[in-house]
Design a protein around this motif. Structure first.
Motif, PDB file in Angstrom:
ATOM      1  N   GLU A  28       0.834  -1.020  -0.018  1.00  0.00           N
ATOM      2  CA  GLU A  28      -0.060   0.077   0.071  1.00  0.00           C
ATOM      3  C   GLU A  28       0.741   1.165   0.059  1.00  0.00           C
ATOM      4  O   GLU A  28       0.607   2.256   0.797  1.00  0.00           O
ATOM      5  CB  GLU A  28      -0.918  -0.010   1.224  1.00  0.00           C
ATOM      6  CG  GLU A  28      -1.824  -1.195   1.564  1.00  0.00           C
ATOM      7  CD  GLU A  28      -2.908  -1.337   0.263  1.00  0.00           C
ATOM      8  OE1 GLU A  28      -3.101  -0.430  -0.446  1.00  0.00           O
ATOM      9  OE2 GLU A  28      -3.754  -2.152   0.494  1.00  0.00           O
ATOM     10  N   ILE A  29       1.933   1.264  -0.916  1.00  0.00           N
ATOM     11  CA  ILE A  29       2.859   2.432  -0.774  1.00  0.00           C
ATOM     12  C   ILE A  29       2.187   3.600  -1.194  1.00  0.00           C
ATOM     13  O   ILE A  29       2.731   4.599  -0.681  1.00  0.00           O
ATOM     14  CB  ILE A  29       3.934   1.954  -1.841  1.00  0.00           C
ATOM     15  CG1 ILE A  29       5.005   3.290  -1.533  1.00  0.00           C
ATOM     16  CG2 ILE A  29       3.346   1.981  -3.353  1.00  0.00           C
ATOM     17  CD1 ILE A  29       6.351   2.641  -2.569  1.00  0.00           C
ATOM     18  N   ASN A  30       1.137   3.899  -1.862  1.00  0.00           N
ATOM     19  CA  ASN A  30       0.551   5.012  -2.137  1.00  0.00           C
ATOM     20  C   ASN A  30      -0.510   5.755  -1.082  1.00  0.00           C
ATOM     21  O   ASN A  30      -0.861   6.681  -1.133  1.00  0.00           O
ATOM     22  CB  ASN A  30      -0.467   4.821  -3.492  1.00  0.00           C
ATOM     23  CG  ASN A  30      -1.379   3.863  -3.385  1.00  0.00           C
ATOM     24  OD1 ASN A  30      -1.240   2.906  -2.629  1.00  0.00           O
ATOM     25  ND2 ASN A  30      -2.685   4.045  -3.767  1.00  0.00           N
ATOM     26  N   ARG A  31      -0.694   4.895   0.006  1.00  0.00           N
ATOM     27  CA  ARG A  31      -1.224   5.376   0.977  1.00  0.00           C
ATOM     28  C   ARG A  31      -0.423   6.255   1.748  1.00  0.00           C
ATOM     29  O   ARG A  31      -0.848   7.035   2.869  1.00  0.00           O
ATOM     30  CB  ARG A  31      -1.877   4.213   2.090  1.00  0.00           C
ATOM     31  CG  ARG A  31      -3.013   3.616   1.195  1.00  0.00           C
ATOM     32  CD  ARG A  31      -3.631   2.474   2.212  1.00  0.00           C
ATOM     33  NE  ARG A  31      -4.905   2.021   1.729  1.00  0.00           N
ATOM     34  CZ  ARG A  31      -6.248   2.607   2.185  1.00  0.00           C
ATOM     35  NH1 ARG A  31      -6.174   3.622   2.864  1.00  0.00           N
ATOM     36  NH2 ARG A  31      -7.272   2.055   1.656  1.00  0.00           N
ATOM     37  N   GLY A  32       0.880   6.154   1.889  1.00  0.00           N
ATOM     38  CA  GLY A  32       1.758   7.087   2.807  1.00  0.00           C
ATOM     39  C   GLY A  32       2.224   8.403   1.897  1.00  0.00           C
ATOM     40  O   GLY A  32       2.130   8.294   0.668  1.00  0.00           O
ATOM     41  N   ASN A  33       2.619   9.504   2.634  1.00  0.00           N
ATOM     42  CA  ASN A  33       2.695  10.552   2.068  1.00  0.00           C
ATOM     43  C   ASN A  33       4.591  10.324   1.938  1.00  0.00           C
ATOM     44  O   ASN A  33       5.251  10.728   2.973  1.00  0.00           O
ATOM     45  CB  ASN A  33       2.538  11.620   2.882  1.00  0.00           C
ATOM     46  CG  ASN A  33       3.014  13.068   2.596  1.00  0.00           C
ATOM     47  OD1 ASN A  33       3.938  12.959   1.606  1.00  0.00           O
ATOM     48  ND2 ASN A  33       2.391  14.050   2.896  1.00  0.00           N
ATOM     49  N   LEU A  34       4.961  10.180   0.670  1.00  0.00           N
ATOM     50  CA  LEU A  34       6.328   9.748   0.559  1.00  0.00           C
ATOM     51  C   LEU A  34       7.302  11.001   0.897  1.00  0.00           C
ATOM     52  O   LEU A  34       8.354  10.663   1.668  1.00  0.00           O
ATOM     53  CB  LEU A  34       6.553   9.439  -1.062  1.00  0.00           C
ATOM     54  CG  LEU A  34       6.785   7.706  -1.157  1.00  0.00           C
ATOM     55  CD1 LEU A  34       5.426   7.148  -0.602  1.00  0.00           C
ATOM     56  CD2 LEU A  34       7.746   7.481  -2.531  1.00  0.00           C
ATOM     57  N   SER A  35       6.883  12.209   0.536  1.00  0.00           N
ATOM     58  CA  SER A  35       7.684  13.262   0.861  1.00  0.00           C
ATOM     59  C   SER A  35       7.728  13.488   2.365  1.00  0.00           C
ATOM     60  O   SER A  35       8.857  13.669   2.811  1.00  0.00           O
ATOM     61  CB  SER A  35       7.041  14.531   0.323  1.00  0.00           C
ATOM     62  OG  SER A  35       7.038  14.505  -0.985  1.00  0.00           O
ATOM     63  N   LYS A  36       6.815  13.060   3.072  1.00  0.00           N
ATOM     64  CA  LYS A  36       6.773  13.191   4.528  1.00  0.00           C
ATOM     65  C   LYS A  36       7.690  11.888   5.170  1.00  0.00           C
ATOM     66  O   LYS A  36       8.420  12.140   6.033  1.00  0.00           O
ATOM     67  CB  LYS A  36       5.520  12.953   5.044  1.00  0.00           C
ATOM     68  CG  LYS A  36       5.331  12.836   6.562  1.00  0.00           C
ATOM     69  CD  LYS A  36       3.965  12.796   7.100  1.00  0.00           C
ATOM     70  CE  LYS A  36       3.565  12.540   8.392  1.00  0.00           C
ATOM     71  NZ  LYS A  36       2.228  12.458   8.924  1.00  0.00           N
ATOM     72  N   ILE A  37       7.406  10.635   4.466  1.00  0.00           N
ATOM     73  CA  ILE A  37       7.999   9.761   5.129  1.00  0.00           C
ATOM     74  C   ILE A  37       9.517   9.646   4.778  1.00  0.00           C
ATOM     75  O   ILE A  37      10.468   9.265   5.462  1.00  0.00           O
ATOM     76  CB  ILE A  37       7.432   8.339   4.677  1.00  0.00           C
ATOM     77  CG1 ILE A  37       5.905   8.403   5.013  1.00  0.00           C
ATOM     78  CG2 ILE A  37       8.309   7.137   4.893  1.00  0.00           C
ATOM     79  CD1 ILE A  37       5.232   7.097   4.456  1.00  0.00           C
ATOM     80  N   PHE A  38      10.013   9.764   3.635  1.00  0.00           N
ATOM     81  CA  PHE A  38      11.447   9.755   3.243  1.00  0.00           C
ATOM     82  C   PHE A  38      12.107  11.137   3.419  1.00  0.00           C
ATOM     83  O   PHE A  38      13.232  11.169   3.617  1.00  0.00           O
ATOM     84  CB  PHE A  38      11.633   9.521   1.749  1.00  0.00           C
ATOM     85  CG  PHE A  38      11.398   7.927   1.355  1.00  0.00           C
ATOM     86  CD1 PHE A  38      12.417   7.242   1.112  1.00  0.00           C
ATOM     87  CD2 PHE A  38      10.122   7.269   0.982  1.00  0.00           C
ATOM     88  CE1 PHE A  38      12.420   5.864   1.056  1.00  0.00           C
ATOM     89  CE2 PHE A  38      10.109   6.127   0.925  1.00  0.00           C
ATOM     90  CZ  PHE A  38      10.976   5.354   0.872  1.00  0.00           C
ATOM     91  N   GLY A  39      11.449  12.477   3.775  1.00  0.00           N
ATOM     92  CA  GLY A  39      12.234  13.370   3.881  1.00  0.00           C
ATOM     93  C   GLY A  39      13.287  13.775   2.977  1.00  0.00           C
ATOM     94  O   GLY A  39      13.150  13.628   1.648  1.00  0.00           O
ATOM     95  N   GLU A  40      14.543  14.073   3.454  1.00  0.00           N
ATOM     96  CA  GLU A  40      15.714  14.453   2.805  1.00  0.00           C
ATOM     97  C   GLU A  40      16.391  13.253   1.958  1.00  0.00           C
ATOM     98  O   GLU A  40      16.935  13.504   0.949  1.00  0.00           O
ATOM     99  CB  GLU A  40      16.706  15.187   3.659  1.00  0.00           C
ATOM    100  CG  GLU A  40      17.296  14.144   4.441  1.00  0.00           C
ATOM    101  CD  GLU A  40      16.665  14.048   5.798  1.00  0.00           C
ATOM    102  OE1 GLU A  40      17.239  13.344   6.705  1.00  0.00           O
ATOM    103  OE2 GLU A  40      15.494  14.416   6.007  1.00  0.00           O
ATOM    104  N   LEU A  41      15.580  12.299   1.964  1.00  0.00           N
ATOM    105  CA  LEU A  41      16.267  10.757   1.324  1.00  0.00           C
ATOM    106  C   LEU A  41      15.578  10.522  -0.021  1.00  0.00           C
ATOM    107  O   LEU A  41      15.717   9.703  -0.576  1.00  0.00           O
ATOM    108  CB  LEU A  41      16.119   9.670   2.392  1.00  0.00           C
ATOM    109  CG  LEU A  41      16.981   9.736   3.763  1.00  0.00           C
ATOM    110  CD1 LEU A  41      16.877   8.552   4.256  1.00  0.00           C
ATOM    111  CD2 LEU A  41      18.219  10.461   3.597  1.00  0.00           C
TER     112      LEU A  41
END
Length: 830
Positions: A655-668
């Motif tokens: 369910e990768i699209n349920r997360g906010n990737l910018s928020k989860i990965f941040g500077e990575l």
């Protein structure tokens, strides 16, 4: 006799005056590995560097060695006598910027890597420079010629030797002369088709493609006969015949695709057409800069014809005959194709410039010169390093470590994965680079040399010994005992990540690590490793036969996904509910690594509240109620992968699209990209343990996400996600024969299986037709009907339970305000 270029820098001394005022010169020998090679009588071109003045450098003199090298005050020196000098262009000096434009000279080492004092020339390179030195006006004449003419003149002096090594051309011609006869085609058998694998370059350079196309018949032999008869003798134009052979179901054969046709037609009609493979296209379009004037929607047949027309318009064959001349009794276009191959091999692969090496930083390698050190004399004398496994041939024909592994297993009939051998070959061809350092070992406790790699990968089938080689500049040779510090038993090991280990080895050899820009041992992701681990214990194999019993996809689809994972490193499996995306993700990881190893796979699920602090690092309360800095699951998994750089690691994100990737990965977020992996892209974390700590995502970490296309809670997929992942659609497999076979193995009757397939296809047709509320992304997947039990005892009861407990609730959600429609559909699939 050896041949040389010695360079002087005007910033350090007045090169012109020194050459002009002295008949005999003293020149430094700073590349110590050349001390034993420089002999009296050797010919030396003297080269003046630009010295900060653009386009002023080049060859200013021809000299001869008149002494053996001897120890000077600061370094070794040698005496030279000047034969002739020319200090300006008007006098006949060979200008660096002009030599760099000529195909004959642009590959000379000093033009690729300009730093250094002493450069060895091959005899061919010396003869070319000598020709220009004798006739300096010839440089301007060459520069005034068309690009095609320049490259033909570059090929001319090497053509005889090139064709001497190309005996396979005669074997190929003989094969295709027989293959294309009407009598042979009418009696064609499967063994004759398989023989194509030994005569089509696309198969010889792509073992997996060959296996797919020629491992087993993909159609009745009658279809092979009809298809080849049509392609060779059909009444339609060649353009139409090519396109129909590739796409028309009457002629299309799995595995015989565009790469095959582009060579096959050239081999069948060598008097009329040149090959149209990647090598030829790179040579014509990239190197010769000719434009076939393709259009965006051209078919392969149209492109093939336009390519041939381009060659005719620019009179390639006539110019070849005028400048190079006929070299064999083969049809002309077979020779022209070899001219293009020469261009591709010599100029088509961009080498790494010195500036890139400095930017990226060097890697350190530990290499064994064969069993019992038997290749060391060859390495030392010829200034090379190499790797064995001759059966693999040219390593550049493989696109991934996985392909090399499969080739080794097949060629040597192995019942295990030769993981370390495959990795060594892949790293030697693809990961080593110009500017890296290599330490030569003898056994597990002795070092014999330190060298700097100065060439890209070279495959030389004609040389004795190893065929896969790289040129190297030996910096130190000798014998150093490593004491209690063991050296890994592998043929080749990347020891760059083991920073303290590398520093210890350099100290043993009395080398200052600072001299080689080696990083501090405490930098990077907080991981300091003692040394390479021992070879892993063999794990249970997992190959294509395993996955095809569980996954209802065609071999070509699976292979395409694996190839995408190889180069992109991040993929997302998207599709409607019940197509087995999560199940497939784990099996793909097993297949990609070639073994069942759960320790190298971790699975998580994103949700809307998932955060950077959970994923990377953040402050969390401990049992005493105090907030402490804790590493997240991704950070920890990356550290695990960094500590084992020779293994592959996989994070499956459900369910990768349920997360906010910018928020989860941040500077990575940037570091997820395949070309931003590794230590050179390390960044500081938002929550760092100290000022020096940095973090990076290793190259051996792969991300496999899954995404439900029927998820109403996600309107759009984050663009950042789209750009960094390749999306692979997984569709219902009700029409797959593998699905039917699976249900038969579970004990279902054939009639009942056909009923399930018919009902679900009917239901999915209704879902796809509702373009307002639903659509293709909402279809019912096959995994609802994949029982986990060994055998289904009562098929009707089993089916009814699935419809009632799983399909019915889903339909009610799809058509939540259309109860009558849902009831009517349920009645139809009972």
């Amino acid at each position: 006799m050896n041949y040389w270029i010695f360079q002087g820098n005007p910033k350090q001394f007045d090169v012109n005056t020194y050459v002009e005022e002295n008949k005999e010169l003293t020149w430094g020998v700073r590349q110590k590995q050349y001390i034993d090679d420089i002999k009296m009588g050797d010919k030396v071109f003297l080269w003046r560097a630009d010295g900060g003045k653009k386009n002023s450098g080049g060859v200013i003199a021809l000299s001869e060695v008149i002494s053996e090298p001897y120890e000077g005050d600061e370094h070794y020196e040698v005496k030279l006598v000047i034969k002739a000098y020319r200090l300006t262009k008007d006098d006949g000096m060979l200008m660096r910027h002009e030599l760099k434009e000529l195909p004959e000279t642009k590959t000379i080492q000093i033009l690729k890597i300009g730093t250094g004092t002493n450069f060895k020339l091959t005899e061919q390179e010396f003869l070319i420079l000598s020709e220009f030195w004798k006739k300096p006006n010839l440089v301007e004449e060459r520069l005034e010629q068309s690009l095609v003419d320049r490259y033909l003149y570059a090929f001319k002096p090497q053509a005889k030797e090139w064709f001497r090594k190309a005996e396979f051309l005669y074997l190929n011609q003989h094969f295709f002369e027989r293959f294309k006869t009407m009598e042979h085609l009418q009696q064609l058998e499967w063994g004759n088709v398989q023989e194509l694998g030994n005569h089509i370059n696309a198969f010889m350079t792509m073992p997996l493609a060959k296996k797919r196309a020629l491992g087993n018949p993909n159609a009745p032999i009658e279809k092979y006969r009809e298809s080849f008869m049509y392609l060779i003798y059909g009444e339609d134009s060649l353009q139409v015949r090519i396109d129909r052979f590739l796409h028309d179901e009457n002629y299309k054969i799995f595995g015989l695709g565009e790469s095959f046709v582009s060579e096959f037609v050239g081999n069948i009609f060598p008097e009329q057409y040149c090959f149209y493979n990647q090598r030829d296209k790179v040579a014509v379009e990239n190197i010769l800069e000719l434009d076939p004037k393709y259009s965006r929607r051209d078919t392969i047949g149209e492109k093939f014809v336009k390519f041939q027309r381009c060659l005719n318009d620019h009179e390639i064959s006539n110019k070849y005959l005028d400048i190079v001349g006929k070299q064999t009794n083969l049809p002309l276009y077979l020779e022209v194709d070899q001219f293009f191959s020469f261009l591709y091999e010599t100029f088509g692969k961009s080498s790494q410039e010195e500036t890139e090496v400095i930017m990226d930083g060097p890697q350190y390698w530990l290499l064994s010169p064969g069993e019992n050190n038997y290749m060391w004399d060859d390495f030392k004398q010829n200034e090379i390093i190499g790797i064995g496994w001759k059966e693999l041939g040219d390593l550049k024909k493989y696109s991934s470590k996985r392909e090399i592994l499969e080739a080794l297993k097949e060629m040597n009939q192995l019942d295990y994965n030769p993981t370390m051998n495959a990795l060594a070959n892949y790293q030697f061809a693809f990961e080593m680079k110009v500017g890296d350092y290599v330490l030569i070992k003898a056994g597990i406790r002795k070092l014999t040399a330190l060298g700097k790699i100065i060439s890209d990968y070279i495959y030389d089938a004609a040389r004795e010994g190893y065929h896969s080689i790289r040129k190297v500049e030996w910096l130190k040779t000798g014998n150093w005992d490593t004491g209690t510090l063991n050296l890994h038993t592998k043929a080749l090991t990347d020891i760059t990540p083991y920073e303290e280990y590398v520093q210890d080895l350099l100290e043993i050899m009395n080398v200052d690590s600072k001299e080689f820009d080696y990083p501090n041992a405490n930098s990077g992701a907080g991981v300091v490793l003692d040394g390479p681990p021992d070879e892993p214990v063999p794990l249970p194999l997992f190959n294509s036969e395993n996955i095809y019993q569980e996954i209802f996809m065609e071999e070509e689809e699976i292979e395409e996904i694996l190839e995408t994972l190889d180069y992109k490193k991040n993929i997302i499996l998207q599709g409607p509910p019940g197509v087995g995306k999560t199940f497939l993700a784990k099996r793909l990881a097993f297949l990609h690594m070639g073994a069942i190893d759960d320790s190298k796979i971790t699975m998580i699920q994103f949700h809307q509240s998932y955060s950077y602090e959970e994923f990377i690092r953040g402050y969390k309360p401990n049992e005493n109620g105090h907030f402490i800095l804790k590493d997240g699951i991704f950070y920890t998994f990356c550290k695990k992968a960094i500590s084992d750089p020779e293994g592959n690691y996989y994070m499956v994100i459900d369910e990768i699209n349920r997360g906010n990737l910018s928020k989860i990965f941040g500077e990575l977020m940037m570091l997820m990209e395949s070309d931003k992996r590794g230590k050179k892209y390390a960044v500081k974390l938002a929550y760092g343990k100290n000022e020096e700590e940095t973090f990076y995502i290793p190259k051996n970490l792969y991300l496999i996400g899954t995404m439900n296309t029927a998820d109403r809670s996600i309107a759009l997929v984050d663009y950042a996600l789209r750009r960094r992942f390749s999306f692979i659609t997984v569709e219902p497999a009700f029409d797959s024969e593998k699905f039917s076979e699976y249900l038969r193995r579970k004990g279902l009757s054939q009639g009942f299986i056909e009923m399930i397939i018919g009902n679900m296809n009917d239901l999915n047709h209704e879902i796809v037709s509702d373009t307002i509320n639903l659509g293709k992304g909402f279809e019912i997947g096959h995994s609802y009907f994949c029982p986990t039990i060994e055998n289904v005892v009562d098929e009707q009861k089993w089916y009814d339970r699935i419809i009632k407990m799983e399909i019915k609730p889903l339909l009610k959600e799809y058509w939540f305000n259309q109860e009558e429609k849902v009831n009517e559909l349920l009645e139809r699939i009972k």
